[in-house]
Scaffold this active site. Structure first.
Site, PDB file in Angstrom:
ATOM      1  N   SER A  44     -20.366  -4.274 -17.909  1.00 40.34           N
ATOM      2  CA  SER A  44     -21.790  -4.545 -18.094  1.00 40.34           C
ATOM      3  C   SER A  44     -22.250  -5.514 -17.000  1.00 40.34           C
ATOM      4  O   SER A  44     -21.596  -6.524 -16.740  1.00 40.34           O
ATOM      5  CB  SER A  44     -22.024  -5.177 -19.473  1.00 40.34           C
ATOM      6  OG  SER A  44     -23.378  -5.525 -19.648  1.00 40.34           O
ATOM      7  N   GLY A  45     -23.345  -5.188 -16.343  1.00 42.90           N
ATOM      8  CA  GLY A  45     -23.840  -6.039 -15.272  1.00 42.90           C
ATOM      9  C   GLY A  45     -23.309  -5.689 -13.902  1.00 42.90           C
ATOM     10  O   GLY A  45     -23.680  -6.313 -12.903  1.00 42.90           O
ATOM     11  N   SER A  46     -22.452  -4.672 -13.821  1.00 41.10           N
ATOM     12  CA  SER A  46     -21.884  -4.296 -12.529  1.00 41.10           C
ATOM     13  C   SER A  46     -22.883  -3.552 -11.650  1.00 41.10           C
ATOM     14  O   SER A  46     -22.703  -3.459 -10.433  1.00 41.10           O
ATOM     15  CB  SER A  46     -20.631  -3.433 -12.726  1.00 41.10           C
ATOM     16  OG  SER A  46     -20.939  -2.242 -13.428  1.00 41.10           O
ATOM     17  N   GLY A  47     -23.933  -3.016 -12.258  1.00 43.03           N
ATOM     18  CA  GLY A  47     -24.963  -2.334 -11.480  1.00 43.03           C
ATOM     19  C   GLY A  47     -25.003  -0.828 -11.674  1.00 43.03           C
ATOM     20  O   GLY A  47     -25.613  -0.119 -10.864  1.00 43.03           O
ATOM     21  N   SER A  94     -17.475   2.797 -20.671  1.00 42.10           N
ATOM     22  CA  SER A  94     -16.289   3.621 -20.953  1.00 42.10           C
ATOM     23  C   SER A  94     -15.015   2.878 -20.565  1.00 42.10           C
ATOM     24  O   SER A  94     -14.347   3.250 -19.596  1.00 42.10           O
ATOM     25  CB  SER A  94     -16.381   4.976 -20.247  1.00 42.10           C
ATOM     26  OG  SER A  94     -16.791   4.877 -18.909  1.00 42.10           O
TER      27      SER A  94
END
Length: 211
Positions: free
Chosen positions: A39-42, A111
């Site tokens: 989450s937040g990786s883009g 995932s």
């Protein structure tokens, strides 16, 4: 012929249109790109920007975004290990339908489980599926924290949160790695387009175009 589900009175009905005919109608082949990462990786920013670029190239595509899907199709699922597995399974099957329809499908889901991602890959012909690892360190994702989820997870408000109280299996052999700590969004999309062109995903098979 696809086998019927055991003990159920249902049968697979074949379309009168082949995938090749759909490809010819669309002017391009079809493919599933599965974006995985913390989450937040883009992931969402990347897939929606790529969708726009594909549209400019007259490539028909659609985004299946993790948050968006949980507003409808998977609104009944939580974040337990079993629910996450079912979340991925459903989207894998839906992605397969999009590819069969002759479209590009860009599926953006954390995932976190390697086995679940392998299950999705197994639904597709090898040429029809690309796993994209959106690489970004936990420290950077937590620094960005665009939805405030890491802060809530650290406080104990969000149990089973990937990277904090739940694990993430880093892809062992992804087809494409996009390092969002190092690359701009423009560079990332360019890398994806280059890879798709190298794999001839954006062009028609010459045999299909022959009279």
């Amino acid at each position: 012929m696809k086998p019927s589900v055991p003990n159920q009175p249902i049968t697979w009905h074949h379309s009168n249109l082949s995938r090749q005919e759909r490809h010819l109608a669309n002017g391009h082949k079809s493919c599933a790109l599965w974006f995985t990462g913390l989450s937040g990786s883009g992931k969402s920013t990347l897939v929606f920007t790529l969708e726009k670029e594909l549209h400019l190239r007259s490539i028909r595509s659609y985004v299946l975004d993790g948050d968006n899907i949980r507003h409808g199709l998977n609104a009944d699922l939580g974040f337990s290990e079993q629910d996450r597995k079912e979340n991925v399974r459903r989207i894998g099957e839906v992605s397969k339908l999009f590819v069969d329809a002759g479209l590009f499908v860009l599926s953006a889901f954390i995932s976190p489980n390697e086995h679940d991602r392998a299950m999705v890959r197994g639904l597709f012909h090898p040429d029809d599926f690309l796993e994209v690892y959106v690489k970004c360190s936990l420290e950077e994702c937590e620094r960005r924290d665009p939805k405030g989820l890491y802060k809530r997870a650290r406080s104990g408000e969000l149990p089973n949160f990937t990277g904090i109280s739940a694990g993430y299996d880093v892809p062992k052999r992804p087809d494409i790695v996009i390092d969002t700590e190092r690359l701009t969004i423009e560079e990332s999309v360019r890398l994806l387009i280059d890879q798709l062109e190298k794999r001839s995903c954006l062009t028609m098979n010459e045999k299909l175009l022959s009279p």
